[in-house]
Design an enzyme around this catalytic site. Structure first.
Site, PDB file in Angstrom:
ATOM      1  N   HIS A 179      -5.689   5.074  17.617  1.00 11.91           N
ATOM      2  CA  HIS A 179      -4.487   4.923  16.805  1.00 11.91           C
ATOM      3  C   HIS A 179      -3.568   4.952  18.119  1.00 11.91           C
ATOM      4  O   HIS A 179      -3.051   6.104  18.733  1.00 11.91           O
ATOM      5  CB  HIS A 179      -4.244   5.882  15.922  1.00 11.91           C
TER       6      HIS A 179
ATOM      7  N   HIS B 192     -10.463  -1.196  12.613  1.00  9.46           N
ATOM      8  CA  HIS B 192     -11.601  -0.286  12.362  1.00  9.46           C
ATOM      9  C   HIS B 192     -11.952   0.278  11.092  1.00  9.46           C
ATOM     10  O   HIS B 192     -11.236  -0.194  10.236  1.00  9.46           O
ATOM     11  CB  HIS B 192     -11.449   1.108  13.357  1.00  9.46           C
TER      12      HIS B 192
ATOM     13  N   CYS C 234      -8.230  10.670   3.051  1.00 10.34           N
ATOM     14  CA  CYS C 234      -8.520   9.545   3.587  1.00 10.34           C
ATOM     15  C   CYS C 234      -9.304   9.944   5.153  1.00 10.34           C
ATOM     16  O   CYS C 234      -9.125  11.133   5.419  1.00 10.34           O
ATOM     17  CB  CYS C 234      -7.168   8.621   4.425  1.00 10.34           C
TER      18      CYS C 234
ATOM     19  N   HIS D  86     -12.660   8.533   8.384  1.00 12.00           N
ATOM     20  CA  HIS D  86     -13.110   7.400   8.910  1.00 12.00           C
ATOM     21  C   HIS D  86     -14.704   7.931   8.970  1.00 12.00           C
ATOM     22  O   HIS D  86     -14.845   9.157   9.205  1.00 12.00           O
ATOM     23  CB  HIS D  86     -12.920   7.552  10.576  1.00 12.00           C
TER      24      HIS D  86
ATOM     25  N   GLU E 115     -11.285  18.803   4.548  1.00 10.61           N
ATOM     26  CA  GLU E 115      -9.646  18.604   4.571  1.00 10.61           C
ATOM     27  C   GLU E 115      -9.328  19.523   3.188  1.00 10.61           C
ATOM     28  O   GLU E 115      -8.479  20.149   3.283  1.00 10.61           O
ATOM     29  CB  GLU E 115      -9.157  17.277   4.456  1.00 10.61           C
TER      30      GLU E 115
ATOM     31  N   TYR F 136      -5.812  -3.208   5.588  1.00  6.90           N
ATOM     32  CA  TYR F 136      -4.591  -2.934   5.603  1.00  6.90           C
ATOM     33  C   TYR F 136      -3.944  -2.992   7.112  1.00  6.90           C
ATOM     34  O   TYR F 136      -4.881  -2.285   7.851  1.00  6.90           O
ATOM     35  CB  TYR F 136      -3.361  -1.881   4.710  1.00  6.90           C
TER      36      TYR F 136
ATOM     37  N   GLU G 103      -1.559   1.361  12.231  1.00  8.89           N
ATOM     38  CA  GLU G 103      -2.929   1.592  11.425  1.00  8.89           C
ATOM     39  C   GLU G 103      -3.263   0.087  11.179  1.00  8.89           C
ATOM     40  O   GLU G 103      -2.577  -0.795  10.889  1.00  8.89           O
ATOM     41  CB  GLU G 103      -2.687   2.540  10.268  1.00  8.89           C
TER      42      GLU G 103
ATOM     43  N   GLU H  65      -6.702  -1.050   9.522  1.00 10.61           N
ATOM     44  CA  GLU H  65      -7.906  -0.656   8.978  1.00 10.61           C
ATOM     45  C   GLU H  65      -8.546  -1.448   7.802  1.00 10.61           C
ATOM     46  O   GLU H  65      -7.884  -1.826   7.055  1.00 10.61           O
ATOM     47  CB  GLU H  65      -7.918   0.939   8.156  1.00 10.61           C
TER      48      GLU H  65
ATOM     49  N   TRP I 215      -0.340   2.662   3.118  1.00 15.35           N
ATOM     50  CA  TRP I 215      -1.702   2.365   2.595  1.00 15.35           C
ATOM     51  C   TRP I 215      -1.834   2.636   1.060  1.00 15.35           C
ATOM     52  O   TRP I 215      -2.481   1.882   0.155  1.00 15.35           O
ATOM     53  CB  TRP I 215      -2.942   2.940   3.269  1.00 15.35           C
TER      54      TRP I 215
END
Length: 194
Positions: free
Chosen positions: A35, A42, A77, A79, A97, A114, A124, A126, A171
């Protein structure tokens, strides 16, 4: 794997899956390094978690987050790691989290993508499938990730995204648009598979 204690950063050296313009995997990069001002495309995911009453869990990103610190957003959110199933990545990240277990996990917006630029120029970029699920209990968030959380009415959140998009993550605002006029995405997902 859960954090070892409050404020513990988890998986700081995770690799993210880089994607080519056709959204095919084309490599990996360290999550913390990917980032920047010219973030490559990604793979990521977003999730919207609901309690037994159908309320949506919204979270406020910790002030120490590199991207959009202190901003209210959807539930969680993250990855997926290289080779990791995205649904399993959602469960892993929600556990890390928010310390929550999930049921009825479904992909509601499989093709969502987005690109957003923060005020400081951080980008961002992604492909970000959006999942919905039922959360078991209330969150006990890692304070390095989430500074506040609330259960809110779905329609109220959708209206907030329309009326004050600057108050939410970009997002999440785009995802609200993608959900459209859906009365409740978890109900719709359960109906589709039922």
């Amino acid at each position: 794997m859960s954090p070892q204690g409050p404020g513990t950063a988890v998986d700081v050296d995770d690799e993210v899956v880089l994607l080519d313009p056709d959204r095919r995997p084309c490599g990996t990069a360290p999550r913390l390094a990917v980032h920047g001002l010219d973030t490559p495309l990604h793979l990521a995911f977003s999730s919207y978690l609901f309690d037994a009453a159908g309320r949506l869990l919204v979270t406020r990103r910790a002030l120490g987050k590199r991207t959009w610190p202190g901003v209210w957003t959807n539930s969680c959110c993250g990855h997926p790691r290289p080779g990791e199933d995205i649904a399993l990545a959602v469960e892993r990240r929600v556990d890390q989290e928010l310390r929550l277990a999930l049921t009825d996990l479904h992909c509601a917006l499989p093709d969502f993508a987005y690109r957003a630029t923060a005020a400081d120029g951080l980008v961002e970029n992604e492909v970000c499938p959006v999942y919905v699920a039922r959360a078991v209990g209330d969150p006990d968030p890692d304070p390095a990730e989430v500074v506040e959380w609330r259960w809110v009415d779905w329609e109220s959140y959708r209206q907030a995204a329309l009326a004050a998009p600057w108050a939410l993550s970009p997002w999440s605002v785009d995802q609200m648009t993608a959900f459209g006029q859906a009365a409740h995405p978890l109900t719709a997902a359960l109906r589709a598979v039922g």
